[in-house]
Design a protein around this motif. Structure first.
Motif, PDB file in Angstrom:
ATOM      1  N   GLY A  95      -8.055 -17.451  -7.438  1.00  0.00           N
ATOM      2  CA  GLY A  95      -6.398 -18.101  -8.517  1.00  0.00           C
ATOM      3  C   GLY A  95      -6.714 -19.222  -8.814  1.00  0.00           C
ATOM      4  O   GLY A  95      -7.695 -20.472  -8.941  1.00  0.00           O
ATOM      5  N   GLY A  96      -6.167 -19.205 -10.252  1.00  0.00           N
ATOM      6  CA  GLY A  96      -5.705 -20.054 -11.502  1.00  0.00           C
ATOM      7  C   GLY A  96      -4.818 -21.101 -11.485  1.00  0.00           C
ATOM      8  O   GLY A  96      -4.856 -22.066 -11.769  1.00  0.00           O
ATOM      9  N   GLY A  97      -4.483 -21.601 -10.090  1.00  0.00           N
ATOM     10  CA  GLY A  97      -3.715 -22.539  -9.941  1.00  0.00           C
ATOM     11  C   GLY A  97      -4.402 -23.370  -9.447  1.00  0.00           C
ATOM     12  O   GLY A  97      -5.279 -23.751  -9.598  1.00  0.00           O
ATOM     13  N   PHE A  99      -5.030 -25.369  -6.873  1.00  0.00           N
ATOM     14  CA  PHE A  99      -6.297 -26.358  -5.612  1.00  0.00           C
ATOM     15  C   PHE A  99      -6.984 -24.900  -6.018  1.00  0.00           C
ATOM     16  O   PHE A  99      -8.765 -25.889  -6.241  1.00  0.00           O
ATOM     17  N   TYR A 136      -1.595 -25.917 -14.830  1.00  0.00           N
ATOM     18  CA  TYR A 136      -1.587 -26.321 -13.139  1.00  0.00           C
ATOM     19  C   TYR A 136      -1.705 -27.702 -13.228  1.00  0.00           C
ATOM     20  O   TYR A 136      -1.514 -28.541 -11.813  1.00  0.00           O
ATOM     21  N   PRO A 167      -1.010 -17.854  -3.605  1.00  0.00           N
ATOM     22  CA  PRO A 167      -0.350 -17.653  -2.397  1.00  0.00           C
ATOM     23  C   PRO A 167      -0.515 -16.680  -1.412  1.00  0.00           C
ATOM     24  O   PRO A 167      -1.025 -15.576  -2.313  1.00  0.00           O
ATOM     25  N   SER A 168       0.094 -17.234  -0.166  1.00  0.00           N
ATOM     26  CA  SER A 168       0.063 -15.743   0.418  1.00  0.00           C
ATOM     27  C   SER A 168       0.815 -14.619   0.597  1.00  0.00           C
ATOM     28  O   SER A 168       0.553 -13.584   0.284  1.00  0.00           O
ATOM     29  N   LEU A 190      -8.452 -20.358   1.181  1.00  0.00           N
ATOM     30  CA  LEU A 190      -8.033 -21.323   1.060  1.00  0.00           C
ATOM     31  C   LEU A 190      -6.135 -22.091   0.841  1.00  0.00           C
ATOM     32  O   LEU A 190      -5.771 -22.788   0.717  1.00  0.00           O
ATOM     33  N   THR A 191      -5.709 -20.476   1.445  1.00  0.00           N
ATOM     34  CA  THR A 191      -4.032 -20.536   1.066  1.00  0.00           C
ATOM     35  C   THR A 191      -3.923 -21.092   3.001  1.00  0.00           C
ATOM     36  O   THR A 191      -4.144 -20.926   4.193  1.00  0.00           O
ATOM     37  N   LYS A 192      -2.409 -21.535   2.757  1.00  0.00           N
ATOM     38  CA  LYS A 192      -1.888 -22.469   3.960  1.00  0.00           C
ATOM     39  C   LYS A 192      -0.638 -21.780   3.958  1.00  0.00           C
ATOM     40  O   LYS A 192       0.547 -22.017   2.882  1.00  0.00           O
ATOM     41  N   ALA A 224      -3.742 -31.598  -4.423  1.00  0.00           N
ATOM     42  CA  ALA A 224      -4.889 -31.069  -5.529  1.00  0.00           C
ATOM     43  C   ALA A 224      -5.023 -32.621  -6.317  1.00  0.00           C
ATOM     44  O   ALA A 224      -6.690 -32.507  -7.103  1.00  0.00           O
ATOM     45  N   ARG A 339       4.487 -30.066  -3.267  1.00  0.00           N
ATOM     46  CA  ARG A 339       5.119 -28.947  -4.006  1.00  0.00           C
ATOM     47  C   ARG A 339       6.723 -28.665  -2.223  1.00  0.00           C
ATOM     48  O   ARG A 339       7.883 -28.942  -2.747  1.00  0.00           O
ATOM     49  N   GLU A 365       5.062 -22.901  -0.287  1.00  0.00           N
ATOM     50  CA  GLU A 365       4.476 -22.207   0.709  1.00  0.00           C
ATOM     51  C   GLU A 365       5.675 -22.158   1.856  1.00  0.00           C
ATOM     52  O   GLU A 365       5.737 -21.169   3.033  1.00  0.00           O
TER      53      GLU A 365
HETATM   54  N1  NDP Z   1      -2.181 -27.284  -4.465  1.00  0.00           N
HETATM   55  C1  NDP Z   1      -2.323 -27.943  -3.724  1.00  0.00           C
HETATM   56  O1  NDP Z   1      -3.114 -29.025  -3.474  1.00  0.00           O
HETATM   57  C2  NDP Z   1      -3.407 -27.454  -2.379  1.00  0.00           C
HETATM   58  C3  NDP Z   1      -2.909 -25.727  -2.210  1.00  0.00           C
HETATM   59  N2  NDP Z   1      -3.797 -24.903  -1.219  1.00  0.00           N
HETATM   60  C4  NDP Z   1      -2.658 -24.298  -0.959  1.00  0.00           C
HETATM   61  O2  NDP Z   1      -3.487 -23.050  -2.167  1.00  0.00           O
HETATM   62  C5  NDP Z   1      -2.659 -21.445  -2.032  1.00  0.00           C
HETATM   63  C6  NDP Z   1      -2.676 -21.417  -3.414  1.00  0.00           C
HETATM   64  O3  NDP Z   1      -1.855 -22.962  -3.922  1.00  0.00           O
HETATM   65  P1  NDP Z   1      -2.046 -23.399  -5.304  1.00  0.00           P
HETATM   66  O4  NDP Z   1      -3.470 -23.042  -6.121  1.00  0.00           O
HETATM   67  O5  NDP Z   1      -1.200 -24.770  -5.432  1.00  0.00           O
HETATM   68  O6  NDP Z   1      -0.812 -22.251  -6.325  1.00  0.00           O
HETATM   69  P2  NDP Z   1      -0.432 -22.530  -8.084  1.00  0.00           P
HETATM   70  O7  NDP Z   1       0.883 -22.594  -7.604  1.00  0.00           O
HETATM   71  O8  NDP Z   1      -0.452 -24.286  -8.073  1.00  0.00           O
HETATM   72  O9  NDP Z   1      -1.090 -20.695  -8.543  1.00  0.00           O
HETATM   73  C7  NDP Z   1      -0.786 -20.235  -7.843  1.00  0.00           C
HETATM   74  C8  NDP Z   1      -2.086 -19.612  -8.929  1.00  0.00           C
HETATM   75  O10 NDP Z   1      -2.261 -18.285  -8.352  1.00  0.00           O
HETATM   76  C9  NDP Z   1      -2.095 -16.905  -9.322  1.00  0.00           C
HETATM   77  N3  NDP Z   1      -1.582 -15.738  -8.089  1.00  0.00           N
HETATM   78  C10 NDP Z   1      -0.305 -16.088  -7.669  1.00  0.00           C
HETATM   79  N4  NDP Z   1      -0.236 -14.153  -7.798  1.00  0.00           N
HETATM   80  C11 NDP Z   1      -0.823 -13.554  -7.946  1.00  0.00           C
HETATM   81  C12 NDP Z   1      -1.598 -12.519  -7.851  1.00  0.00           C
HETATM   82  N5  NDP Z   1      -0.688 -11.286  -7.046  1.00  0.00           N
HETATM   83  N6  NDP Z   1      -2.688 -12.063  -8.366  1.00  0.00           N
HETATM   84  C13 NDP Z   1      -4.009 -13.299  -8.210  1.00  0.00           C
HETATM   85  N7  NDP Z   1      -3.299 -14.102  -8.748  1.00  0.00           N
HETATM   86  C14 NDP Z   1      -1.916 -14.924  -8.375  1.00  0.00           C
HETATM   87  C15 NDP Z   1      -1.306 -17.594 -10.241  1.00  0.00           C
HETATM   88  O11 NDP Z   1      -1.384 -17.589 -12.196  1.00  0.00           O
HETATM   89  P3  NDP Z   1      -0.365 -17.066 -12.639  1.00  0.00           P
HETATM   90  O12 NDP Z   1       0.058 -18.357 -12.978  1.00  0.00           O
HETATM   91  O13 NDP Z   1      -0.513 -15.560 -13.705  1.00  0.00           O
HETATM   92  O14 NDP Z   1       1.192 -17.078 -11.151  1.00  0.00           O
HETATM   93  C16 NDP Z   1      -1.940 -19.856 -10.112  1.00  0.00           C
HETATM   94  O15 NDP Z   1      -2.890 -19.092 -10.931  1.00  0.00           O
HETATM   95  C17 NDP Z   1      -1.069 -21.793  -1.374  1.00  0.00           C
HETATM   96  O16 NDP Z   1      -0.768 -21.029  -0.325  1.00  0.00           O
HETATM   97  C18 NDP Z   1      -0.985 -23.417  -1.183  1.00  0.00           C
HETATM   98  O17 NDP Z   1      -0.557 -24.035  -0.404  1.00  0.00           O
HETATM   99  C19 NDP Z   1      -4.229 -25.919  -0.047  1.00  0.00           C
HETATM  100  C20 NDP Z   1      -4.941 -27.465  -0.556  1.00  0.00           C
HETATM  101  C21 NDP Z   1      -4.015 -28.007  -1.365  1.00  0.00           C
END
Ligand code: NDP
Ligand code: 13P
Length: 440
Positions: A95-97, A99, A136, A167-168, A190-192, A224, A339, A365
Motif C-alpha cells: 500500500g503506497g498511501g 501510512f 500522498y 484501505p479496509s 496497519l489498516t484501521k 503519517a 483525514r 475510514e
Molecule cells: N495515514 C495515516 O496517518 C494512518 C493511516 N492508517 C490506516 O492505514 C490504512 C491506509 O491508509 P493510508 O495509507 O493513509 O491511505 P491513503 O489514502 O494515503 O492511500 C491509500 C493507498 O492504498 C492504495 N490502494 C487503494 N486501493 C487499493 C487496492 N485495491 N489494492 C492495492 N492498493 C490499493 C492506494 O493506491 P492508489 O493511489 O493507486 O489509489 C494508496 O496507495 C487505512 O486503513 C488508515 O486508516 C493508520 C495509521 C495512520
C-alpha cells in the motif's frame, strides 16, 4: 550551604557524568566498534543529554539546540548498523498511501530490508526516480535504502513480515492476491477500519483468508505526516505471538518511534477503527466553534462508547486506556492532519459527503465505520448515542444542532459504567434512543 545551591551542584555533577557517558558511547561508535542503535543506548544518551542540557538551560538559555540534537540523532540512524541491527529482518509493506510509505521508510532507516509495494507501475517508477511520494506525502524525501516494487510476488516472497496498509475496502482482495506466495511470512495489519457489510475487522479477514498464518495488528496515534517529520510517536503491536510482537518492536523501534506490546488484538484494532467515528464528530463540532468543555465531554463520552462496544466484541475495556484507545482518539480528534477530522469539518461547514470525500482525495475510514457500527450497535443493543447521532446527521440528513441538543437531553447516566453500572440496561436505552424517545 543552602538546599537550592546543593541541589544545583548535584544536578551539575549528574549532567557532567551524563555528558561524559554520551561522549564515550559516541566515540565507541565512531572508532568502528559496531553497536546497534537499540543496544548501545547512544540515542538514549543523546536525549538524556538534551534533557539535562534543557534543565541547565533554565540558567543558560543558549545551551540547547534542538536542531543540532535532531541532526545528530538522524545521522546516527543513517549509519550502517552492526550485527545486532534489525537489518536481517526482511519486510514488505503493501500500500503506497501515506501510512505504508511512512512505515516502510521508518523500517528502512532502521536498517531493515524494507520494500514498499505499490499497485501503480508509474508511481513505482516515480518513487524510484524521485524518492518522494508525490501524491500522498509530498515534500518528504524517502530513505535511499527503501526499495519500491510493483510486482506483488517479488515484494512478498522471501520476507519475514508483510505489513498491510491498504484501505479496509481493499484488505481482503490484497490477502487473496498474496496467498499463493506465502511460505511462512507473518502478516501485520496497519489498516484501521471495518469491512463494508460484513463488519469484519482486519484480524477476522486474515483468519478467514489465511487460516493458520501468524499475524498481528498495529495501531496507535500515528499521523503519517508527523512521523515523516520525526516527531516522537508511539504505537502498539498486538499479537498472540510473542515472537512477532518482538520482531515488530525491533523492526520499527527507533529514536522517534516506540512500539508497545499487547495481546488484546480485538481491543487494539477496535481502538483504531472506532476513533475515526469520533474524529469525524470532533471535526464537525470544531466547525461550530465549540468550547474546550464540549470537546472534553465529546472525547470522554466517545471513549465510553468505544469501551462499551469493545466489551460486546470480546475486547478488554482497559485496552482503550492505552495508546490505541485514548492515545489515538486524542490525536485524531485534535488534529487537522486527520483525514476523518477534516471530513467532519467539511461536513459541518456545509459540504455534502460526496463533495467532502472528493475534496479529501485520501482514505477516511470513519465514513464506512459509522455505518457499520451504527447497524451493529442497533442489532446488539449497545448504547452508542454519539454514533447514532452522527449517522442521523450524515446519512439521514438531520440537522446537526438539533441532534446535538437531543444528545444533551438523553437522561441521567453514570460516568464510568465499569465503576458504577447504569440503572438501565444499555440494551433498553439503545432501544429507546433508536426509537427516538427520551430515555427518562
Ligand atoms: N495515514 C495515516 O496517518 C494512518 C493511516 N492508517 C490506516 O492505514 C490504512 C491506509 O491508509 P493510508 O495509507 O493513509 O491511505 P491513503 O489514502 O494515503 O492511500 C491509500 C493507498 O492504498 C492504495 N490502494 C487503494 N486501493 C487499493 C487496492 N485495491 N489494492 C492495492 N492498493 C490499493 C492506494 O493506491 P492508489 O493511489 O493507486 O489509489 C494508496 O496507495 C487505512 O486503513 C488508515 O486508516 C493508520 C495509521 C495512520
Ligand atoms: O489513524 C490515524 C492516526 O493515528 C490517521 O487518522 P486519519 O485516517 O483520520 O487521517
Amino acid at each position: 550551604m543552602s538546599a537550592d545551591k546543593k541541589n544545583n551542584e548535584v544536578e551539575d555533577k549528574e549532567m557532567d557524568q551524563a555528558q561524559t557517558a554520551a561522549n564515550t558511547e559516541a566515540t565507541d561508535t565512531e572508532s568502528g566498534e559496531e553497536k546497534s542503535v537499540f543496544n548501545s543506548g547512544i540515542l538514549a544518551s543523546l536525549f538524556d543529554k538534551a534533557t539535562k542540557v534543557g534543565a541547565k538551560a533554565k540558567r543558560d538559555q543558549s545551551a540547547i539546540n534542538p536542531e543540532e540534537i535532531e541532526k545528530t540523532v538522524r545521522d546516527n540512524m543513517s549509519k550502517p548498523k552492526g550485527s545486532n541491527a534489525p537489518h536481517q529482518l526482511r519486510l514488505a509493506f503493501l500500500g503506497g498511501g501515506s501510512f505504508g510509505t511512512a512505515m516502510s521508510n521508518l523500517a528502512a532507516r532502521n536498517g531493515c530490508d524494507s520494500t514498499l509495494w505499490v499497485r501503480n507501475k508509474r508511481t513505482v517508477k516515480s518513487l524510484q526516480k524521485n524518492r518522494v511520494n508525490k501524491k500522498y506525502l509530498p515534500g518528504y524525501t524517502l530513505d535511499e535504502r527503501l526499495k519500491f516494487e510493483h510486482d506483488l510476488k517479488t515484494a512478498v516472497q522471501d520476507k519475514d513480515i508483510i505489513f498491510v496498509a491498504v484501505p479496509s475496502s481493499a484488505f481482503r482482495e490484497t490477502l487473496k492476491n498474496i496467498r499463493p506466495y506465502l511460505s511462512g511470512q507473518s502478516i501485520v495489519s496497519l489498516t484501521k477500519g471495518m469491512e463494508k457489510d460484513t463488519f469484519s475487522l482486519m484480524s477476522d479477514i486474515i483468519e478467514q483468508e489465511l487460516p493458520g498464518v501468524n499475524f498481528g495488528v498495529m495501531s496507535g496515534p500515528n499521523l503519517a505526516v508527523e512521523i515523516m517529520q520525526n516527531m516522537p510517536s508511539a504505537s502498539v503491536i498486538a499479537s498472540d505471538s510473542e515472537l512477532l510482537r518482538h520482531a515488530v518492536q525491533s523492526a520499527l523501534h527507533s529514536a522517534f518511534f516506540r512500539i508497545f506490546a499487547s495481546d488484546d488484538i480485538k481491543g487494539v484494532e477496535l481502538g483504531g477503527a472506532l476513533k475515526n467515528i469520533y474524529a469525524i464528530s470532533m471535526g464537525m463540532a470544531a466547525s461550530y466553534n465549540v468550547g474546550e468543555n464540549t470537546k472534553a465531554m465529546l472525547l470522554t463520552r466517545a471513549l465510553a462508547e468505544m469501551s462499551r462496544f469493545g466489551v460486546a466484541s470480546g475486547a478488554n475495556p482497559l485496552t482503550f486506556l492505552g495508546l490505541s484507545g485514548v492515545g489515538d482518539l486524542y490525536a485524531t480528534c485534535s488534529s487537522e492532519l486527520s483525514r476523518n477530522y477534516r471530513i467532519g469539518n467539511m461536513l459541518g461547514k456545509g459540504l455534502s459527503l460526496e463533495a467532502a470525500i472528493k475534496k479529501l482525495g485520501q482514505t477516511a475510514e470513519g465514513v464506512n465505520t459509522i455505518q457499520q457500527v451504527h447497524e451493529k450497535a442497533m442489532k446488539l443493543g449497545i448504547y452508542m448515542p454519539i454514533t447514532h447521532a452522527l449517522h442521523a446527521v450524515i446519512f439521514d440528513d438531520q440537522a446537526a444542532l438539533g441532534v446535538a441538543l437531543n444528545l444533551m437531553e438523553s437522561g441521567f447516566r453514570s460516568d464510568v459504567e465499569f465503576v458504577m453500572p447504569h440503572e438501565y440496561s444499555n440494551e433498553a436505552l439503545n432501544a429507546q434512543m433508536t426509537a427516538g424517545m427520551p430515555d427518562q
